[in-house]
Structure formats: structure tokens, C-alpha cells
Design a protein around this motif. Structure first.
Motif, short mmCIF file in Angstrom:
data_model
loop_
_atom_site.label_atom_id
_atom_site.label_comp_id
_atom_site.label_asym_id
_atom_site.label_seq_id
_atom_site.Cartn_x
_atom_site.Cartn_y
_atom_site.Cartn_z
N UNK A 209 107.22 31.66 20.41
CA UNK A 209 105.77 31.54 20.49
C UNK A 209 105.12 32.12 19.24
N UNK A 210 104.17 31.37 18.64
CA UNK A 210 103.43 31.85 17.48
C UNK A 210 102.01 32.17 17.91
N UNK A 211 101.53 33.35 17.55
CA UNK A 211 100.22 33.79 17.96
C UNK A 211 99.20 33.53 16.85
N UNK A 212 98.03 33.13 17.25
CA UNK A 212 96.89 33.10 16.35
C UNK A 212 96.17 34.43 16.52
N UNK A 213 96.43 35.37 15.61
CA UNK A 213 95.93 36.73 15.81
C UNK A 213 94.42 36.81 15.72
N UNK B 77 92.75 30.99 26.16
CA UNK B 77 93.88 31.59 26.87
C UNK B 77 94.90 32.00 25.83
N UNK B 78 95.44 33.21 25.96
CA UNK B 78 96.44 33.72 25.03
C UNK B 78 97.73 33.99 25.78
N UNK B 79 98.83 33.49 25.25
CA UNK B 79 100.18 33.83 25.69
C UNK B 79 100.36 33.71 27.19
N UNK B 80 100.28 32.47 27.66
CA UNK B 80 100.62 32.18 29.05
C UNK B 80 99.73 32.91 30.06
N UNK B 81 98.47 33.16 29.68
CA UNK B 81 97.54 33.76 30.62
C UNK B 81 97.45 35.27 30.55
N UNK B 82 98.09 35.90 29.56
CA UNK B 82 97.97 37.36 29.44
C UNK B 82 96.52 37.78 29.18
N UNK B 83 95.78 36.94 28.50
CA UNK B 83 94.39 37.23 28.21
C UNK B 83 93.60 35.93 28.33
#
Length: 385
Positions: A2-6, A69-75
Motif C-alpha cells: 500500500x502506498x500512502x498519500x501523506x 478514506x485512508x488505509x482501509x478505513x483507519x481514518x
């Protein structure tokens, strides 16, 4: 991988980041520069830092217009979550304000930092749709509130309240974690929406019933629903008044919103029905039983209380029953009604605790007899109450 858009992560977690920076600023200012200053001056400066953090976080929510939504619903941030977070920030700000004149500790920086960290946990609770993040946010909030409840070391009731709150909270965490782990084992996912999709059509098998009951018990402690309410009167009465105000208001808002999301999203499809002659097993009749017990027990026990703070505790237990009705409707109108109800309740409760805090600083107490003649002695306070 998974790549995050910080940048997106910082936009969605902007309020939490601002409150965390404010907590560090409060600690730094108090520990490095103000240790030898008068206590009231330290409280005013720390409250100013904390207030700026709350206002800044609220303005960020308004200005960023961030949804996603970030990382499968973490945020998760959507319009309803934004409203809940704004309500939590307002309640935290009011808690900070009524703490300025509360002279019960010399550890001023630590006290205001814990208020802000509890608020960070509550904001994450409001924005989480992933069970690992839900549990971490619950524990961040709970640990901060445990310490805040026992912050008045001059009063043995404060230590007793903190210990009871901690022991019951630890038991609650165990039930919650066990229930959530069973849900993960049944669904193979930690996201609430994916869990509901995996459980769709499965029916209420014994393992799912255990998971459901464990989760409801865990949240039952957090919202002080009968029969999981026994910690609330002692915690409300023994904790310092500003700490009790945050426990009774902000914690309630975040816990009920999170409970509604877990039930409506994670257990969608196994609601059941408690309707007359149309009973179907599920979480709706389970919450219905808790709601009925809370409304009856809370209101009857409130009648005989002589302490205003214990009266508010049993009022909270009764109101928990009313709020559960919004969860039981498991639709958008029910969720909107719940958010409106719990936010209004939180504002009213923190106002009542604010009046108690003022009276205590003037040498009064929290007994109902201490309010006799209040309209003559302090007409504005009586009007606020």
C-alpha cells in the motif's frame, strides 16, 4: 504494497495533529518556563495554549473541506463525522475553560496535556471504521480519562473513582478486544464494511453470537448502560469536576457515535427485530433490552440521590437508554438523530458541571442542599443551570 498519500493523510488527520502539537506545547511551556510561577498564571497560559489548539483544529476542519478514506478505513472523514468532531472540539474547549479556576493540582501542564490527548483519542474514535484503529483510539481516550479522574491527590474519592474507572475500563477493553478478534476471525477483515459483506447471509451462528455479545458488553461499559453502569456514579462524584465533565460529555459523544458505526456498518444484516410477535434474534433486541433497563434504572435511582454529580451520573445512565433507541433504528435518520441528541446532551451536561465547578471554587459543594437559594445568591449561575 500500500502506498500512502501523506498529504491526504495530514489533511484528514489535521485536527488530531494540531491537538497533539498543542499538548506538546502545553507540556513544554509549563515544564521549561513556568514551574515557579503562580498556579493560576500557569493554568491560564496552559488553557490558552489548549484553547488555541481546539480553535485551530476546528478552523482546520472548516477550511480544509477534506473528505476521504485512508488505509482501509483507519481514518474516515465525511460530513457527519466532521459535525461530530466539531462537537468534540467544542466540548474539549469548554472543559479547558472550566479548568482555569480549578485549583486541585500543581501538575498543570500534565493535566491540560491529558485533556488534549483524550480529545485526540475521541477524534480518532469518531473517524475510525477499522477495528484495530477503533481499539487503539478507545485505549488512548480511556487511559487519558483514567488519569484525569484521579488527578486530585488531595481527595481520596478521586483516587477511588480513578481506580474503579480503570478496573471497569480494563474489563471493558478485554470484552471489546475479544469480541473484535472473533469478528476478524469470522470475516477475515478489519474494515467494518468488509466485515458486514463477509457476514451477509451467514445467520447468527454461535460464534457470531458470542462476538456480538462481547462487543455489546464492551461498549455497554463505555456508555454506562445498565447493567454495566456501576462505575459511573462513583467516577462522576469522585473525579475532579472538569475531568468528570469531559467523561460525561465528550466521552459519551465519541462512544455513542462509534457504537452506532460498529453496529450499523459492521453488523449490518444481523440486526434482528424486537417487534411484538415478530421477534428475530440480533443486536437490535439486545440493545433494546439494555435501553429499557437503562431508562428505568437510571431514572428511578436518580430520584433518591443527594449529590448533584451522582444525580448527573444516573441521568447519564437514563439518557444512554434514550440514545440507544437512535442506534436501534439502524438507518440514516436514526444516526442523524443520535448525533443531534448526544451533542445537545453533551453541551447541557458540561454546562451543569461548569456551574458545579464555580460553586465549588466559591466554597460550596455538590450536594443538592448546596443549591438552596442559588437564585438569590447567584442569579446568573442559577439561570445557566
Amino acid at each position: 504494497m500500500t502506498h500512502f498519500n501523506y498529504v491526504e493523510v495530514l489533511q484528514l488527520a489535521g485536527p488530531e495533529t494540531i491537538l497533539t502539537l498543542a499538548a506538546l506545547a502545553v507540556l513544554g511551556a509549563d515544564l521549561l518556563f513556568m514551574r515557579d510561577d503562580p498556579a493560576r498564571y500557569r493554568r491560564m497560559v496552559c488553557a490558552a495554549f489548549a484553547g488555541v489548539g481546539c480553535v485551530g483544529a476546528g478552523l482546520f476542519l472548516f477550511a480544509a473541506h477534506a473528505h476521504g478514506v485512508v488505509s482501509n478505513g483507519m481514518l474516515v472523514l465525511d460530513p457527519l463525522t466532521t459535525i461530530v468532531k466539531l462537537a468534540l472540539l467544542v466540548l474539549t474547549l469548554f472543559t479547558v475553560m472550566i479548568s482555569i479556576d480549578s485549583d486541585f493540582t500543581t501538575h498543570v501542564g500534565e493535566y491540560f496535556a491529558l485533556i488534549l490527548m483524550a480529545a485526540v483519542g475521541m477524534l480518532f474514535m469518531a473517524g475510525a471504521e477499522e477495528i484495530l484503529m477503533i481499539f487503539v483510539a478507545l485505549e488512548l481516550t480511556s487511559i487519558s480519562l483514567y488519569v484525569l479522574g484521579g488527578f486530585n491527590k488531595q481527595d481520596v474519592k478521586s483516587s477511588e473513582a480513578a481506580l474503579k474507572y480503570f478496573l471497569v475500563g480494563g474489563l471493558s477493553a478485554a470484552f471489546t478486544l475479544y469480541g473484535l478478534s472473533l469478528i476478524y476471525g469470522l470475516s477475515g477483515s478489519t474494515n467494518l464494511r468488509d466485515i458486514a459483506a463477509a457476514l451477509q447471509g451467514r445467520g447468527l451462528d454461535p460464534l457470531l453470537i458470542v462476538a456480538l455479545v462481547m462487543t455489546v458488553i464492551g461498549f455497554g461499559f463505555k456508555i454506562a448502560a445498565v447493567p454495566f453502569h456501576l462505575w459511573a456514579p462513583d467516577a462522576y462524584e469522585g473525579a475532579p469536576t472538569p475531568s468528570a465533565a469531559l467523561i460525561a460529555s465528550g466521552s459519551k459523544v465519541a462512544s455513542f457515535f462509534l457504537l452506532a458505526k460498529v453496529m450499523m456498518l459492521g453488523f449490518a444484516g444481523v440486526e434482528g427485530s424486537g417487534a411484538w410477535r415478530a421477534y428475530v434474534p440480533g443486536w437490535v433486541p439486545t440493545l433494546g433490552a439494555l435501553a429499557a433497563l437503562s431508562m428505568v434504572m437510571g431514572n428511578l435511582a436518580a430520584i433518591v440521590q443527594g449529590s448533584f454529580k451522582r444525580l448527573l451520573a444516573y441521568s447519564a445512565i437514563a439518557h444512554a437508554g434514550y440514545m440507544l433507541l437512535g442506534v436501534m433504528s439502524h438507518d440514516e435518520r436514526g444516526m442523524a438523530s443520535l448525533v443531534y441528541y448526544v451533542a445537545t446532551y453533551g453541551l447541557a451536561t458540561i454546562g451543569a458541571f461548569g456551574v458545579v465547578a464555580v460553586l465549588q471554587e466559591r466554597g460550596g459543594g455538590d450536594k443538592l442542599t448546596d443549591f438552596a437559594g442559588l437564585c438569590q445568591r447567584a442569579p446568573r449561575l442559577a439561570l445557566y443551570l
